[in-house]
Design an enzyme around this catalytic site. Structure first.
Site, PDB file in Angstrom:
ATOM      1  N   SER A   1      74.683  33.727 -33.580  1.00  0.00           N
ATOM      2  CA  SER A   1      73.639  33.488 -32.743  1.00  0.00           C
ATOM      3  C   SER A   1      72.163  33.745 -33.373  1.00  0.00           C
ATOM      4  CB  SER A   1      73.585  34.112 -31.225  1.00  0.00           C
ATOM      5  OG  SER A   1      75.021  33.553 -30.697  1.00  0.00           O
TER       6      SER A   1
ATOM      7  N   LYS B   1      64.568  37.515 -27.565  1.00  0.00           N
ATOM      8  CA  LYS B   1      65.342  36.665 -26.749  1.00  0.00           C
ATOM      9  C   LYS B   1      65.306  37.552 -25.306  1.00  0.00           C
ATOM     10  CE  LYS B   1      70.228  35.530 -27.601  1.00  0.00           C
ATOM     11  NZ  LYS B   1      71.396  35.659 -28.322  1.00  0.00           N
TER      12      LYS B   1
ATOM     13  N   SER C   1      73.051  31.213 -29.902  1.00  0.00           N
ATOM     14  CA  SER C   1      72.332  31.384 -28.468  1.00  0.00           C
ATOM     15  C   SER C   1      70.860  32.070 -28.491  1.00  0.00           C
ATOM     16  CB  SER C   1      73.257  32.304 -27.691  1.00  0.00           C
ATOM     17  OG  SER C   1      73.266  33.709 -28.224  1.00  0.00           O
TER      18      SER C   1
END
Length: 465
Positions: free
Chosen positions: A168, A69, A144
């Protein structure tokens, strides 16, 4: 022991990494990447090959291609956190978890798509566009850590780091049909990771299997004297711990869903299906009441809002127009929370966690819960109506995950088949604090006796490993 995605390859690590980079480049935005590290990844791979040629141990991850990420900083490289505000930002230091993966012999292929500043459970990003589900580009990717779920599910990487503040890691794992684990609060150092809500933030792992997740979690787990919030006191052994078969003294709590429970019929069926699978593996199933996560979820929302708004205060004053509308709405709401309510959220955390564990985990190793309240929605469904209407309809998307962060307990999303729309459905295993080894073992033994973690989407794709 080496996990199944990290075997000694017949190719050199450099050849394998070059192949993975080509696959990621060909996939484009569908693969979940926002940037590739071609030269740096190949340099890492050559270093692994050199170690092997010298007869040295290449590390437990054995040259595995990973990606992460875009909020895990690496010195001198772009780290933009899915935002316009940090466009062009180059980090001055490398996140400790990336340092540990490097030392374990992994190669880092690049940065992955994420929601703006990690603030969307569906994977929406006003600047980068939507994350595209690996199974269907018309469906949400979850967020996310959207790109982490996509890239692992598509077989482009062996595993990926994500962050989990309200679900997330577990949500994108569930909607993309992979395995994701959020450890105990503050177990993993957050040094060098962009914060959202420090009281809730966790570094987590997404991988195809529990076995691979165990290998990655073992690599990043250690004390960090420079992170005052990190509670880990040393390394932990996960890879060996997962091998013991299930037995009747492995007790799994399963809730009884009432008619008014915030969960669809097909998700209830998935929880029942997983409970039956655990029973067939030798575990004991114990019925418990259904947890009401409204209070803990509301307290988590309050805590996140107050802390995130504090972190973003300067940018909110000076660069308000550079936020996406949804993120701006959430941040500005944090300005309205009274300090007394925030203090209450901190004060109630320990007693509510104790009550939850005693009531739902008393005598059991884990509690089975849904990961999502309903089947994976389409992107179009998340765009219908104005911002307030969208927020109202999808405000409960993280109902089953958000409150677990407030309690600080470890949670693990495990594939549990498909829903009626053909998309993956995931179920959570929730454990006591510091029981990551138990959750990984339960999931690994389940995956040794089921094929839900081996989705058909990968059957025609070459394995990266």
């Amino acid at each position: 022991m080496r996990a199944e995605v990290f075997p000694l390859p017949t190719q050199t690590c450099e050849q394998r990494t070059a192949h993975a980079l080509r696959e990621a480049a060909q996939a484009g935005e569908r693969g979940g990447f926002v940037r590739l590290r071609e030269a740096a990844a190949l340099e890492q791979a050559r270093a692994v090959d050199s170690q092997r040629e010298e007869g040295l141990q290449a590390g437990r991850l054995n040259g595995a291609p990973l990606a992460h990420k875009d909020m895990f900083f690496r010195a001198g490289e772009l780290s933009e956190c899915g935002s316009r505000i940090l466009a062009g930002h180059r980090a001055s230091h490398t996140a400790i978890v990336l340092q540990r993966l490097d030392a374990a012999g992994a190669t880092d292929l690049g940065a992955l798509h994420m929601a703006e500043f990690a603030m969307s459970p569906t994977g929406f990003n006003a600047h980068l566009g939507h994350g595209r589900n690996a199974w269907s580009e018309g469906h949400v990717s979850g967020g996310s850590s959207s790109g982490s779920g996509i890239a692992v599910s598509r077989g482009l990487v062996a595993g990926a780091l994500g962050s989990d503040t309200g679900g997330s890691v577990r949500i994108p794992a569930a909607v993309n049909g992979v395995t994701g684990i959020k450890p105990t609060q503050h177990a993993i150092s957050m040094r060098g990771v962009m914060p959202l809500s420090p009281s809730l933030d966790c570094v987590g792992v997404l991988a195809r299997t529990a076995q691979d997740a165990a290998s990655m979690l073992q690599a990043i787990w250690d004390a960090d004297s420079l992170d005052p919030h990190c509670l880990a006191t040393g390394k932990r052994e996960f890879e060996g711990a997962i091998e013991r078969p299930l037995a009747p003294d492995d007790i799994i709590a399963v809730p009884a869903f009432g008619d008014d429970a915030p969960v669809s019929g097909e998700v209830r069926a998935a929880v029942s299906r997983m409970a039956e699978a655990f029973a067939s593996c030798g575990a004991t199933i114990r019925k418990v009441d259904l947890p009401d996560l409204r209070e803990t979820g509301a307290l988590a929302t309050l805590m996140l809002g107050a802390e995130a708004t504090s972190i973003h205060a300067k940018w909110l004053r000076e660069r308000r127009g550079d936020y996406g509308e949804q993120v701006l709405r959430r941040l500005e709401r944090g300005l309205l929370y009274p300090a007394t309510r925030y203090v209450d959220a901190l004060r109630l955390r320990a007693p509510l966690m104790t009550q939850f564990v005693e009531r739902y985990l008393g005598g059991a190793q884990a509690l089975l819960l849904p990961a999502l309240p309903y089947a994976v929605p389409t992107i179009e469904e998340t765009l219908e109506g104005d911002a307030s209407e969208i927020e109202r309809r999808f405000g409960n998307f993280s109902y089953w995950t958000r409150g677990i962060n407030y309690l600080g307990l470890p949670g693990m999303s495990v594939p549990a088949g498909k829903s009626e729309n053909g998309m993956p459905v995931g179920v959570q295993l929730i454990g006591r604090a510091w029981s990551e080894d138990v959750l990984l073992r339960l999931a690994h033994q389940l995956q040794g006796n089921t094929d839900w973690h081996l989705p058909s989407i990968l059957s025609h794709r070459p394995r990266v490993a």
